[in-house]
Design an enzyme around this catalytic site. Structure first.
Site, PDB file in Angstrom:
ATOM      1  N   ASN A  47      -5.405  32.172 -24.706  1.00 17.62           N
ATOM      2  CA  ASN A  47      -6.503  32.136 -25.551  1.00 17.62           C
ATOM      3  C   ASN A  47      -6.085  32.767 -26.947  1.00 17.62           C
ATOM      4  O   ASN A  47      -5.409  33.646 -27.117  1.00 17.62           O
ATOM      5  CB  ASN A  47      -7.823  32.890 -24.988  1.00 17.62           C
ATOM      6  CG  ASN A  47      -7.545  34.348 -24.380  1.00 17.62           C
ATOM      7  OD1 ASN A  47      -6.675  34.520 -24.161  1.00 17.62           O
ATOM      8  ND2 ASN A  47      -8.436  35.182 -24.680  1.00 17.62           N
ATOM      9  N   GLU A  49      -8.127  33.887 -30.566  1.00 17.04           N
ATOM     10  CA  GLU A  49      -9.327  34.173 -31.041  1.00 17.04           C
ATOM     11  C   GLU A  49      -9.294  34.060 -32.630  1.00 17.04           C
ATOM     12  O   GLU A  49      -8.317  34.020 -33.170  1.00 17.04           O
ATOM     13  CB  GLU A  49      -9.980  35.579 -30.384  1.00 17.04           C
ATOM     14  CG  GLU A  49     -10.068  35.354 -29.018  1.00 17.04           C
ATOM     15  CD  GLU A  49     -10.740  36.516 -28.499  1.00 17.04           C
ATOM     16  OE1 GLU A  49     -10.527  37.619 -29.143  1.00 17.04           O
ATOM     17  OE2 GLU A  49     -11.172  36.432 -27.552  1.00 17.04           O
ATOM     18  N   CYS A  58      -9.853  28.624 -25.741  1.00 16.17           N
ATOM     19  CA  CYS A  58      -9.547  29.062 -24.438  1.00 16.17           C
ATOM     20  C   CYS A  58      -8.020  28.839 -24.090  1.00 16.17           C
ATOM     21  O   CYS A  58      -7.558  27.799 -24.592  1.00 16.17           O
ATOM     22  CB  CYS A  58     -10.364  28.606 -23.297  1.00 16.17           C
ATOM     23  SG  CYS A  58     -12.165  28.969 -23.557  1.00 16.17           S
ATOM     24  N   GLU A  60      -7.088  27.462 -21.230  1.00 19.63           N
ATOM     25  CA  GLU A  60      -6.926  26.117 -20.647  1.00 19.63           C
ATOM     26  C   GLU A  60      -6.982  24.947 -21.626  1.00 19.63           C
ATOM     27  O   GLU A  60      -5.836  24.265 -21.467  1.00 19.63           O
ATOM     28  CB  GLU A  60      -8.099  25.945 -19.633  1.00 19.63           C
ATOM     29  CG  GLU A  60      -8.132  26.972 -18.632  1.00 19.63           C
ATOM     30  CD  GLU A  60      -8.989  28.202 -18.779  1.00 19.63           C
ATOM     31  OE1 GLU A  60      -9.247  28.426 -20.191  1.00 19.63           O
ATOM     32  OE2 GLU A  60      -9.704  28.759 -18.126  1.00 19.63           O
ATOM     33  N   CYS A  91     -14.237  28.053 -18.098  1.00 17.27           N
ATOM     34  CA  CYS A  91     -15.475  27.663 -18.819  1.00 17.27           C
ATOM     35  C   CYS A  91     -15.891  26.209 -18.550  1.00 17.27           C
ATOM     36  O   CYS A  91     -14.901  25.720 -18.345  1.00 17.27           O
ATOM     37  CB  CYS A  91     -15.612  28.168 -20.012  1.00 17.27           C
ATOM     38  SG  CYS A  91     -14.827  27.165 -21.481  1.00 17.27           S
ATOM     39  N   CYS A  94     -13.592  24.088 -20.806  1.00 21.21           N
ATOM     40  CA  CYS A  94     -12.347  23.812 -20.277  1.00 21.21           C
ATOM     41  C   CYS A  94     -12.302  22.576 -19.109  1.00 21.21           C
ATOM     42  O   CYS A  94     -11.405  22.013 -18.854  1.00 21.21           O
ATOM     43  CB  CYS A  94     -11.713  25.144 -20.085  1.00 21.21           C
ATOM     44  SG  CYS A  94     -11.363  25.969 -21.509  1.00 21.21           S
TER      45      CYS A  94
HETATM   46  N1  THU Z   1     -11.744  32.203 -22.216  1.00 16.91           N
HETATM   47  C1  THU Z   1     -10.523  31.505 -21.917  1.00 16.91           C
HETATM   48  O1  THU Z   1      -9.682  31.375 -22.344  1.00 16.91           O
HETATM   49  N2  THU Z   1     -10.809  30.685 -20.531  1.00 16.91           N
HETATM   50  C2  THU Z   1     -12.039  30.416 -20.027  1.00 16.91           C
HETATM   51  O2  THU Z   1     -12.006  29.629 -19.390  1.00 16.91           O
HETATM   52  C3  THU Z   1     -12.887  31.403 -20.322  1.00 16.91           C
HETATM   53  C4  THU Z   1     -12.929  32.217 -21.785  1.00 16.91           C
HETATM   54  C5  THU Z   1     -11.232  33.265 -23.368  1.00 16.91           C
HETATM   55  C6  THU Z   1     -12.305  32.802 -24.517  1.00 16.91           C
HETATM   56  C7  THU Z   1     -12.326  34.219 -25.154  1.00 16.91           C
HETATM   57  O3  THU Z   1     -11.257  34.160 -25.949  1.00 16.91           O
HETATM   58  C8  THU Z   1     -12.158  35.362 -24.059  1.00 16.91           C
HETATM   59  O4  THU Z   1     -11.716  34.412 -22.947  1.00 16.91           O
HETATM   60  C9  THU Z   1     -13.674  35.853 -23.893  1.00 16.91           C
HETATM   61  O5  THU Z   1     -14.587  34.853 -23.478  1.00 16.91           O
END
Ligand code: THU
Length: 141
Positions: A47, A49, A58, A60, A91, A94
């Site tokens: 991920n 940000e 994310c 994935e 999520c 994804c």
């Molecule tokens: N996140 C992912 O990388 N994958 C997911 O399927 C769920 C959430 C990340 C997004 C964000 O950077 C952090 O987790 C908190 O939500």
């Protein structure tokens, strides 16, 4: 899709390793994903940000977009590592993006911080995904 133990372990290791490179100053929730393409290649994503939170991506989806940019469009397995005590799950966004390039039988390995895994598949996580064929079916001929 059943994975041989070596490939499965490779995906688990790669997902954990790439999570170390996550850029997650906002959530402090690093995530790593490792995708197995049909041709045997493995693609990873973490991920990433942003100070403008909604621009974050994310792990994935990062892995999927990376793979597509490298010419892979069919995936048979994905491993996702989080620091959760019980394995975290992808999520909804994804799941939908994975479903664009993978079937219901795509293996999904969810990995907890202590290495404990939950094995599932994409069809269980996202039954009846919206598909490009739905878009095509609605077009005027
Ligand atoms: N996140 C992912 O990388 N994958 C997911 O399927 C769920 C959430 C990340 C997004 C964000 O950077 C952090 O987790 C908190 O939500």
């Amino acid at each position: 899709m059943s994975l041989d133990p070596t490939t499965r372990q490779t995906l688990i290791d790669r997902a954990r390793e790439v999570a170390e490179r996550a850029y997650a100053p906002a959530s402090r929730f690093p995530v790593g994903a490792a995708l197995l393409a049909e041709d045997g290649r493995v693609f990873v994503g973490c991920n990433v940000e942003n100070a403008s939170y909604g621009l974050s991506i994310c792990a994935e989806r990062n892995a999927v977009f990376h793979a597509v940019a490298e010419g892979a469009r069919r995936f048979v397995a994905v491993a996702v590592w989080t620091r959760c005590e019980t394995p975290g799950s992808p999520c909804g966004a994804c799941r939908q993006v994975l479903a664009e390039f993978a079937g219901d039988d795509c293996a999904v390995i969810l990995i907890a911080r202590d290495g404990r895994c939950v094995d599932t598949d994409l069809g269980s996580l996202l039954p009846r995904p919206f598909r490009m064929s739905d878009v095509e079916n609605a077009r005027d001929s």
